[in-house]
Write a protein that holds these residues in place. Structure first.
Motif, PDB file in Angstrom:
ATOM      1  N   GLN A  18       0.919  -1.457   0.111  1.00 65.10           N
ATOM      2  CA  GLN A  18       0.076   0.220   0.335  1.00 65.10           C
ATOM      3  C   GLN A  18       1.068   1.134   0.407  1.00 65.10           C
ATOM      4  O   GLN A  18       1.971   1.201   0.718  1.00 65.10           O
ATOM      5  N   PHE A  19       0.065   1.781  -0.923  1.00 64.25           N
ATOM      6  CA  PHE A  19       0.449   3.421  -0.877  1.00 64.25           C
ATOM      7  C   PHE A  19      -0.004   4.327   0.552  1.00 64.25           C
ATOM      8  O   PHE A  19      -0.674   4.741  -0.516  1.00 64.25           O
ATOM      9  N   GLY A  20       0.162   4.632   1.495  1.00 66.47           N
ATOM     10  CA  GLY A  20      -1.390   5.273   1.981  1.00 66.47           C
ATOM     11  C   GLY A  20      -2.396   4.457   1.677  1.00 66.47           C
ATOM     12  O   GLY A  20      -1.680   3.272   2.506  1.00 66.47           O
ATOM     13  N   SER A  21      -3.794   5.247   1.380  1.00 65.12           N
ATOM     14  CA  SER A  21      -4.938   3.943   1.419  1.00 65.12           C
ATOM     15  C   SER A  21      -4.335   3.789  -0.007  1.00 65.12           C
ATOM     16  O   SER A  21      -5.353   2.962  -0.410  1.00 65.12           O
ATOM     17  N   LEU A  22      -3.458   3.521  -1.131  1.00 59.25           N
ATOM     18  CA  LEU A  22      -3.546   3.235  -2.247  1.00 59.25           C
ATOM     19  C   LEU A  22      -3.288   1.484  -2.329  1.00 59.25           C
ATOM     20  O   LEU A  22      -1.907   1.588  -1.690  1.00 59.25           O
ATOM     21  N   ALA A  23      -4.268   0.086  -2.761  1.00 56.66           N
ATOM     22  CA  ALA A  23      -2.903  -0.672  -2.217  1.00 56.66           C
ATOM     23  C   ALA A  23      -2.576  -0.815  -4.429  1.00 56.66           C
ATOM     24  O   ALA A  23      -3.214  -0.809  -4.787  1.00 56.66           O
ATOM     25  N   VAL A  24      -1.319  -0.679  -4.279  1.00 56.47           N
ATOM     26  CA  VAL A  24      -0.912  -0.799  -5.371  1.00 56.47           C
ATOM     27  C   VAL A  24      -0.173  -2.043  -5.648  1.00 56.47           C
ATOM     28  O   VAL A  24       0.410  -2.599  -7.128  1.00 56.47           O
ATOM     29  N   ALA A  25      -0.872  -3.981  -4.021  1.00 55.54           N
ATOM     30  CA  ALA A  25      -0.333  -4.630  -5.240  1.00 55.54           C
ATOM     31  C   ALA A  25      -1.281  -5.424  -3.972  1.00 55.54           C
ATOM     32  O   ALA A  25      -0.878  -5.327  -2.874  1.00 55.54           O
ATOM     33  N   GLY A  42       0.131  -3.707 -18.166  1.00 57.45           N
ATOM     34  CA  GLY A  42      -1.697  -2.754 -17.249  1.00 57.45           C
ATOM     35  C   GLY A  42      -2.011  -1.375 -17.804  1.00 57.45           C
ATOM     36  O   GLY A  42      -0.136  -0.714 -18.320  1.00 57.45           O
ATOM     37  N   PRO A  43      -3.099  -0.652 -17.727  1.00 56.13           N
ATOM     38  CA  PRO A  43      -2.546   0.914 -17.988  1.00 56.13           C
ATOM     39  C   PRO A  43      -2.129   0.951 -16.430  1.00 56.13           C
ATOM     40  O   PRO A  43      -1.484   0.884 -16.054  1.00 56.13           O
ATOM     41  N   ASN A  44      -1.870   2.514 -17.172  1.00 55.62           N
ATOM     42  CA  ASN A  44      -0.709   3.338 -16.834  1.00 55.62           C
ATOM     43  C   ASN A  44      -1.032   3.710 -15.043  1.00 55.62           C
ATOM     44  O   ASN A  44      -2.402   3.449 -14.579  1.00 55.62           O
ATOM     45  N   GLY A  45       0.075   2.998 -13.928  1.00 51.72           N
ATOM     46  CA  GLY A  45      -0.353   3.028 -12.662  1.00 51.72           C
ATOM     47  C   GLY A  45      -1.073   2.060 -11.966  1.00 51.72           C
ATOM     48  O   GLY A  45      -1.477   1.486 -11.123  1.00 51.72           O
ATOM     49  N   ALA A  46      -0.802   0.619 -12.458  1.00 55.52           N
ATOM     50  CA  ALA A  46      -1.749  -0.615 -12.173  1.00 55.52           C
ATOM     51  C   ALA A  46      -0.309  -1.166 -11.689  1.00 55.52           C
ATOM     52  O   ALA A  46      -0.704  -2.144 -11.274  1.00 55.52           O
ATOM     53  N   GLY A  47       0.775  -0.287 -11.439  1.00 55.44           N
ATOM     54  CA  GLY A  47       1.294  -0.897 -10.061  1.00 55.44           C
ATOM     55  C   GLY A  47       2.618  -2.406 -10.342  1.00 55.44           C
ATOM     56  O   GLY A  47       3.306  -2.558 -10.142  1.00 55.44           O
ATOM     57  N   LYS A  48       3.425  -2.005 -12.175  1.00 59.08           N
ATOM     58  CA  LYS A  48       3.522  -3.028 -12.775  1.00 59.08           C
ATOM     59  C   LYS A  48       5.570  -2.308 -11.930  1.00 59.08           C
ATOM     60  O   LYS A  48       5.661  -3.288 -12.151  1.00 59.08           O
ATOM     61  N   THR A  49       5.557  -1.311 -12.422  1.00 59.30           N
ATOM     62  CA  THR A  49       6.509  -1.061 -12.018  1.00 59.30           C
ATOM     63  C   THR A  49       7.174  -1.249 -10.501  1.00 59.30           C
ATOM     64  O   THR A  49       8.521  -1.841  -9.768  1.00 59.30           O
ATOM     65  N   THR A  50       5.978  -0.495  -9.327  1.00 59.00           N
ATOM     66  CA  THR A  50       6.045  -1.305  -8.147  1.00 59.00           C
ATOM     67  C   THR A  50       6.449  -2.745  -7.520  1.00 59.00           C
ATOM     68  O   THR A  50       7.245  -2.650  -7.063  1.00 59.00           O
ATOM     69  N   LEU A  51       5.975  -3.241  -8.616  1.00 55.07           N
ATOM     70  CA  LEU A  51       5.916  -5.327  -8.042  1.00 55.07           C
ATOM     71  C   LEU A  51       7.746  -5.318  -8.742  1.00 55.07           C
ATOM     72  O   LEU A  51       7.706  -5.929  -8.158  1.00 55.07           O
ATOM     73  N   GLU A 208       6.144  -3.727 -21.130  1.00 55.29           N
ATOM     74  CA  GLU A 208       5.916  -3.136 -22.578  1.00 55.29           C
ATOM     75  C   GLU A 208       4.380  -2.412 -22.831  1.00 55.29           C
ATOM     76  O   GLU A 208       3.874  -3.163 -22.765  1.00 55.29           O
ATOM     77  N   HIS A 209       4.372  -1.301 -23.203  1.00 58.93           N
ATOM     78  CA  HIS A 209       3.177  -1.016 -23.676  1.00 58.93           C
ATOM     79  C   HIS A 209       2.577  -0.942 -25.303  1.00 58.93           C
ATOM     80  O   HIS A 209       1.438  -0.632 -25.288  1.00 58.93           O
ATOM     81  N   ASP A 210       3.701  -1.569 -26.175  1.00 56.67           N
ATOM     82  CA  ASP A 210       3.041  -1.743 -27.328  1.00 56.67           C
ATOM     83  C   ASP A 210       2.993  -2.929 -27.829  1.00 56.67           C
ATOM     84  O   ASP A 210       3.523  -4.359 -27.960  1.00 56.67           O
TER      85      ASP A 210
HETATM   86  N1  LIG Z   1       6.413   6.136  -4.023  1.00 55.53           N
HETATM   87  C1  LIG Z   1       5.283   5.865  -4.523  1.00 55.53           C
HETATM   88  N2  LIG Z   1       4.500   6.658  -3.126  1.00 55.53           N
HETATM   89  C2  LIG Z   1       3.150   6.867  -3.599  1.00 55.53           C
HETATM   90  N3  LIG Z   1       3.151   6.731  -4.357  1.00 55.53           N
HETATM   91  C3  LIG Z   1       3.313   5.914  -5.516  1.00 55.53           C
HETATM   92  C4  LIG Z   1       4.523   5.202  -5.793  1.00 55.53           C
HETATM   93  N4  LIG Z   1       5.177   5.445  -6.424  1.00 55.53           N
HETATM   94  C5  LIG Z   1       4.041   5.031  -7.055  1.00 55.53           C
HETATM   95  N5  LIG Z   1       3.533   5.251  -6.883  1.00 55.53           N
HETATM   96  C6  LIG Z   1       1.585   5.183  -7.058  1.00 55.53           C
HETATM   97  O1  LIG Z   1       1.251   4.155  -7.441  1.00 55.53           O
HETATM   98  C7  LIG Z   1       0.128   3.274  -8.816  1.00 55.53           C
HETATM   99  C8  LIG Z   1       1.437   2.154  -8.688  1.00 55.53           C
HETATM  100  O2  LIG Z   1       2.665   3.029  -9.712  1.00 55.53           O
HETATM  101  P1  LIG Z   1       3.024   1.789 -10.929  1.00 55.53           P
HETATM  102  O3  LIG Z   1       4.814   2.908 -11.262  1.00 55.53           O
HETATM  103  O4  LIG Z   1       3.863   0.949 -10.431  1.00 55.53           O
HETATM  104  O5  LIG Z   1       2.308   1.917 -11.956  1.00 55.53           O
HETATM  105  P2  LIG Z   1       2.576   1.243 -13.420  1.00 55.53           P
HETATM  106  O6  LIG Z   1       2.081   0.192 -14.164  1.00 55.53           O
HETATM  107  O7  LIG Z   1       3.973   0.535 -13.465  1.00 55.53           O
HETATM  108  O8  LIG Z   1       2.318   2.593 -14.046  1.00 55.53           O
HETATM  109  P3  LIG Z   1       2.822   3.315 -15.904  1.00 55.53           P
HETATM  110  O9  LIG Z   1       2.845   2.308 -16.773  1.00 55.53           O
HETATM  111  O10 LIG Z   1       2.734   4.607 -16.522  1.00 55.53           O
HETATM  112  O11 LIG Z   1       4.772   3.125 -15.860  1.00 55.53           O
HETATM  113  C9  LIG Z   1       0.587   4.885  -8.795  1.00 55.53           C
HETATM  114  O12 LIG Z   1      -0.319   5.489  -8.448  1.00 55.53           O
HETATM  115  C10 LIG Z   1       1.662   5.187  -8.584  1.00 55.53           C
HETATM  116  O13 LIG Z   1       1.497   6.982  -8.756  1.00 55.53           O
END
Ligand SMILES: Nc1ncnc2c1ncn2[C@@H]1O[C@H](COP(=O)(O)OP(=O)(O)OP(=O)(O)O)[C@@H](O)[C@H]1O
Length: 260
Positions: A18-25, A42-51, A208-210
């Motif tokens: 979680q980032f605050g109240s946002l569940a990213v995984a 996955g769409p922008n912000g789906a959590g790919k880079t976070t994973l 990859e987005h393409d």
């Molecule tokens: N360090 C952080 N603190 C708070 N929120 C974050 C942090 N890093 C990412 N987020 C949020 O977590 C969510 C997932 O981000 P992430 O970069 O993992 O998505 P993504 O799928 O890789 O997106 P993209 O395709 O745009 O690269 C987004 O809403 C992002 O704003």
């Protein structure tokens, strides 16, 4: 350590963040078999880079486990994971512009061999490092340009050099975060051809987005939406999955909709 052949190269088990109240995984269970060429989409912000950041140890999950060849690496530092064979490239360029490709990769080989700080004391083995670096660059079709400074290389070649540096660590698993980002679309297929042809003992997960590239080069596709795995499967199943179509057609993103 003897590793069972059936053991995935990389796996996550019940990964939460979680980032605050946002569940990213949310309870992410992924298995990357040996030799995989899997795409994470996955769409922008789906959590790919976070994973990917959790897999490599840049971010700590709130709960869950990460397994490399069956061994729990959740508590290991990023460096320790690289030494075990889990290696990534970044979306951004991290290269030294004034070194040649051969110099950069040779340094990376020396680093892996524990010779980076005192390579001049190891002149007899330094030649071996140069040979290994040259062989890596040849396998990525960079041999002809390996004596040019990095800044003089085409951008697509610079992205390949990033992969060459990763290969110098002798990875078991390569995580590629948008390896063709910024590369002209006419060159990105060539870059992915090289990735697809990496040795079979290297397992690859790429973001990859393409979608044309994803459907052409991935053997399986994992679709992440809102921090959870929506569906996973081979390209033909994913391209015709109504849930995937809805996500891509119904929300904003910077890739094409899946075709099929
Ligand atoms: N360090 C952080 N603190 C708070 N929120 C974050 C942090 N890093 C990412 N987020 C949020 O977590 C969510 C997932 O981000 P992430 O970069 O993992 O998505 P993504 O799928 O890789 O997106 P993209 O395709 O745009 O690269 C987004 O809403 C992002 O704003």
């Amino acid at each position: 350590m003897e590793v069972a052949v059936s053991e995935p190269a990389l796996a996550t088990r019940g990964l939460n963040k979680q980032f605050g109240s946002l569940a990213v995984a949310q309870s992410i269970d992924i298995s990357l078999p040996r030799g995989a060429r899997h795409a994470l989409i996955g769409p922008n912000g789906a959590g790919k880079t976070t994973l990917i950041n959790m897999m490599t140890g840049l971010l700590r999950p709130d709960s869950g486990r990460i397994l490399l060849e069956g061994g729990d690496i959740t508590a290991l530092s990023p460096d320790a994971r690289v030494k075990r064979g889990l290696v990534r490239t970044f979306q951004i360029n991290t290269l030294f512009p004034h070194l040649t490709a051969l110099e950069s990769v040779t340094l990376a080989v020396c680093e892996r061999r524990g010779e980076a700080g005192n390579w001049w004391k190891q002149l007899p083995t330094y030649g071996e490092a140069v040979d290994e670096a040259h062989q890596i660059l040849s396998s990525l079709r960079l041999a002809e340009d390996c004596l040019r400074p990095t800044h003089a290389l085409a951008y697509g070649q610079q992205r390949l050099l990033e992969i060459a540096l990763a290969l110098a660590t002798r990875p078991k698993v390569l995580l590629l975060d948008e390896p063709a980002a910024g590369v002209p679309s006419s060159e990105s297929a060539g870059l992915f051809e090289v990735i697809a042809n990496l040795p079979d003992d290297i397992s690859v997960l790429f973001i990859e987005h393409d979608m044309n590239i994803v459907f052409r080069f991935a053997s399986r596709i994992i679709v992440l939406v809102g921090g959870a795995v929506l569906v996973e499967g081979p390209p033909d199943e994913i391209s015709s999955d109504p849930r995937v179509r809805e996500v891509y057609l119904g929300s904003s993103h910077h890739g094409a909709a899946p075709h099929g």
